[in-house]
Write a protein that holds these residues in place. Structure first.
Motif, short mmCIF file in Angstrom:
data_model
loop_
_atom_site.label_atom_id
_atom_site.label_comp_id
_atom_site.label_asym_id
_atom_site.label_seq_id
_atom_site.Cartn_x
_atom_site.Cartn_y
_atom_site.Cartn_z
N ALA A 106 -6.70 24.76 46.81
CA ALA A 106 -6.68 23.50 46.08
C ALA A 106 -7.28 23.73 44.69
O ALA A 106 -8.21 24.53 44.53
CB ALA A 106 -7.45 22.42 46.83
N ILE A 107 -6.73 23.04 43.71
CA ILE A 107 -7.08 23.31 42.31
C ILE A 107 -7.43 22.00 41.60
O ILE A 107 -6.84 20.95 41.88
CB ILE A 107 -5.88 23.99 41.60
CG1 ILE A 107 -5.56 25.33 42.27
CG2 ILE A 107 -6.15 24.18 40.11
CD1 ILE A 107 -4.22 25.91 41.85
N TYR A 108 -8.39 22.10 40.69
CA TYR A 108 -8.69 21.00 39.78
C TYR A 108 -8.03 21.32 38.44
O TYR A 108 -8.17 22.44 37.93
CB TYR A 108 -10.20 20.85 39.62
CG TYR A 108 -10.63 19.61 38.86
CD1 TYR A 108 -10.48 18.34 39.40
CD2 TYR A 108 -11.20 19.72 37.60
CE1 TYR A 108 -10.88 17.21 38.71
CE2 TYR A 108 -11.61 18.59 36.90
CZ TYR A 108 -11.45 17.34 37.46
OH TYR A 108 -11.85 16.23 36.77
N ILE A 109 -7.30 20.37 37.89
CA ILE A 109 -6.54 20.57 36.64
C ILE A 109 -7.22 19.75 35.55
O ILE A 109 -7.26 18.51 35.64
CB ILE A 109 -5.09 20.10 36.83
CG1 ILE A 109 -4.39 20.92 37.92
CG2 ILE A 109 -4.32 20.18 35.50
CD1 ILE A 109 -3.02 20.37 38.33
N LYS A 110 -7.77 20.42 34.56
CA LYS A 110 -8.57 19.71 33.55
C LYS A 110 -8.06 19.96 32.14
O LYS A 110 -8.41 20.96 31.51
CB LYS A 110 -10.04 20.15 33.69
CG LYS A 110 -10.98 19.40 32.77
CD LYS A 110 -12.42 19.61 33.14
CE LYS A 110 -12.87 21.03 32.91
NZ LYS A 110 -14.33 21.17 32.84
N PRO A 111 -7.23 19.06 31.60
CA PRO A 111 -6.87 19.16 30.18
C PRO A 111 -8.00 18.59 29.32
O PRO A 111 -8.68 17.64 29.72
CB PRO A 111 -5.62 18.27 30.06
CG PRO A 111 -5.69 17.32 31.20
CD PRO A 111 -6.57 17.92 32.27
N PHE B 212 -11.51 14.60 28.25
CA PHE B 212 -10.90 15.41 29.30
C PHE B 212 -10.20 14.50 30.29
O PHE B 212 -10.36 13.28 30.24
CB PHE B 212 -11.97 16.27 30.02
CG PHE B 212 -12.93 15.47 30.85
CD1 PHE B 212 -13.96 14.75 30.27
CD2 PHE B 212 -12.78 15.42 32.24
CE1 PHE B 212 -14.84 14.00 31.05
CE2 PHE B 212 -13.65 14.67 33.02
CZ PHE B 212 -14.69 13.97 32.42
N ASP B 213 -9.44 15.10 31.18
CA ASP B 213 -8.95 14.36 32.33
C ASP B 213 -8.99 15.29 33.53
O ASP B 213 -9.27 16.49 33.39
CB ASP B 213 -7.56 13.78 32.10
CG ASP B 213 -7.44 12.41 32.76
OD1 ASP B 213 -7.47 11.39 32.05
OD2 ASP B 213 -7.37 12.37 34.00
N GLY B 214 -8.76 14.74 34.70
CA GLY B 214 -8.82 15.56 35.90
C GLY B 214 -7.70 15.17 36.84
O GLY B 214 -7.53 13.98 37.13
N ALA B 215 -6.93 16.16 37.28
CA ALA B 215 -5.89 15.92 38.29
C ALA B 215 -6.06 16.99 39.35
O ALA B 215 -6.85 17.93 39.20
CB ALA B 215 -4.51 15.98 37.65
N ARG B 216 -5.31 16.84 40.43
CA ARG B 216 -5.46 17.73 41.57
C ARG B 216 -4.15 18.39 41.92
O ARG B 216 -3.07 17.79 41.76
CB ARG B 216 -5.92 16.92 42.78
CG ARG B 216 -7.39 16.63 42.80
CD ARG B 216 -8.19 17.90 42.84
NE ARG B 216 -9.26 17.86 43.81
CZ ARG B 216 -9.82 18.94 44.34
NH1 ARG B 216 -9.38 20.14 44.02
NH2 ARG B 216 -10.80 18.83 45.19
N TRP B 217 -4.25 19.61 42.43
CA TRP B 217 -3.14 20.31 43.04
C TRP B 217 -3.59 20.75 44.43
O TRP B 217 -4.63 21.37 44.58
CB TRP B 217 -2.78 21.55 42.20
CG TRP B 217 -1.82 22.49 42.86
CD1 TRP B 217 -2.14 23.58 43.64
CD2 TRP B 217 -0.39 22.44 42.83
NE1 TRP B 217 -1.02 24.20 44.08
CE2 TRP B 217 0.08 23.53 43.61
CE3 TRP B 217 0.53 21.60 42.22
CZ2 TRP B 217 1.43 23.79 43.78
CZ3 TRP B 217 1.88 21.86 42.40
CH2 TRP B 217 2.33 22.94 43.17
N PHE B 218 -2.84 20.37 45.46
CA PHE B 218 -3.16 20.78 46.84
C PHE B 218 -1.89 20.66 47.67
O PHE B 218 -1.08 19.76 47.43
CB PHE B 218 -4.29 19.90 47.44
CG PHE B 218 -3.96 18.43 47.45
CD1 PHE B 218 -4.14 17.67 46.31
CD2 PHE B 218 -3.45 17.82 48.58
CE1 PHE B 218 -3.81 16.32 46.30
CE2 PHE B 218 -3.12 16.47 48.59
CZ PHE B 218 -3.30 15.71 47.44
#
Ligand code: PMP
Length: 289
Positions: free
Chosen positions: A90-95, A36-42
């Motif tokens: 705010a969102i956590y983006i997890k592919p 997985f990975d984790g990115a942010r949207w805010f």
């Protein structure tokens, strides 16, 4: 579309909530073949989203899977996904990728037919700048000879989880984890920096810890601002004698450390500066578009 705090893209559609995806015959279910990975949207920002999308594909390849999406496709989907939420959350983006097939007790079948992809987005409030406390963990990072440490693989996280539980039992929020040689590697969920006499230090990557995307970004921004930033082999003693300690990670960006075992520290000026530089850089990126 219905209101939902979670959206998942899988097999060509967006599903709200928490759709069941893995069956009992799946290799991922049995032998933990997940990455997985984790990115942010805010605030309309998704800093380094492209790098997080590239890394998830690299992680999949390291684990023997065959990525079925290009990083650019994942990035586009993520930007589509954020439009399903209220503009101000705010969102956590997890592919994620996982494997369906593989040999019993063994690695996955490295074909596209076996590799599955999902992209999960969920609401997660930003806590950038919030301080953390650390205790030196009795658990160490795996060496590259004993685990696939170059992948952001789900199977690497139970050890970090144990370190967090140990830290909480001692009254700390996180764990400072050492590498196989007993030098400082990272925390249970972020990279770590220390400041001594004005010089910024961070452990030199030795394949026992994730050399994070936020870590590289923070190093670059601090250097651009004139700081002397060095990668070095750092001992627990170095950290105990530091003027300042802070962490970096996509989730919270920069977090000052206010306690390392029995040593109290102040949230220091370099951590503050690093967070300010990060936020300025991320904001400028959007206004340049
Ligand atoms: N180390 C670990 C173990 C992590 O889980 C994370 C969060 N992804 C990091 C470091 C920080 O990496 P990044 O800045 O790429 O998010």
């Amino acid at each position: 579309a219905p209101r939902s705090p979670t959206w998942t893209y899988v097999d060509g559609q967006w599903l709200p909530g928490n759709p069941p995806l893995i069956g009992p015959t799946s290799h991922a279910m049995w032998l933990a073949s997940t990455v997985f990975d984790g990115a942010r949207w805010f605030n309309g920002l998704a800093p380094d989203l492209d790098l997080h999308c590239k890394r998830v594909n690299r992680s999949a390849i390291s684990m023997g899977m065959k990525p079925t999406m290009t990083p650019e496709e994942i990035e586009q989907l993520a930007l589509e996904g954020v439009t399903k939420f209220d503009g101000n959350v705010a969102i956590y983006i997890k592919p994620m990728y996982w494997a369906e097939h593989g040999m019993p007790g063994s690695i996955v079948a490295p074909d596209a037919a076996s590799t599955r992809f999902a992209l999960c987005l969920f609401e997660a409030p930003m806590d950038a700048g919030a301080s953390v406390t650390l205790t030196v963990s009795s658990l160490r990072r795996p060496s590259p000879e004993t685990a696939m440490t170059d992948a952001k693989a789900g199977s690497l996280y139970p050890n970090s989880g144990r370190a967090i539980l140990e830290a909480r039992a001692r009254g700390f929020s996180g764990a400072l984890m050492l590498d196989m040689n007993g030098n400082v590697a990272e925390t249970s969920s972020a990279n770590v920096f220390m400041v001594k006499d004005g010089v910024v230090f961070t452990p030199v990557p030795n394949r026992t810890f994730l050399a994070g995307i936020t870590r590289s970004r923070v190093m670059g921004l601090l250097r651009q601002a004139g700081f002397d930033v060095r990668e070095a082999t750092l001992s627990v003693q170095d950290f105990r004698e530091a003027d300042e300690i802070f962490c970096s990670g996509n989730y919270s960006k920069v977090s000052p450390v206010t306690k390392l075992d029995d040593r109290e520290l102040q949230a220091g000026p370099v951590a503050r500066k690093a967070l300010d530089l990060y936020m300025e850089w991320a904001t400028d990126l959007v206004s340049e578009e």
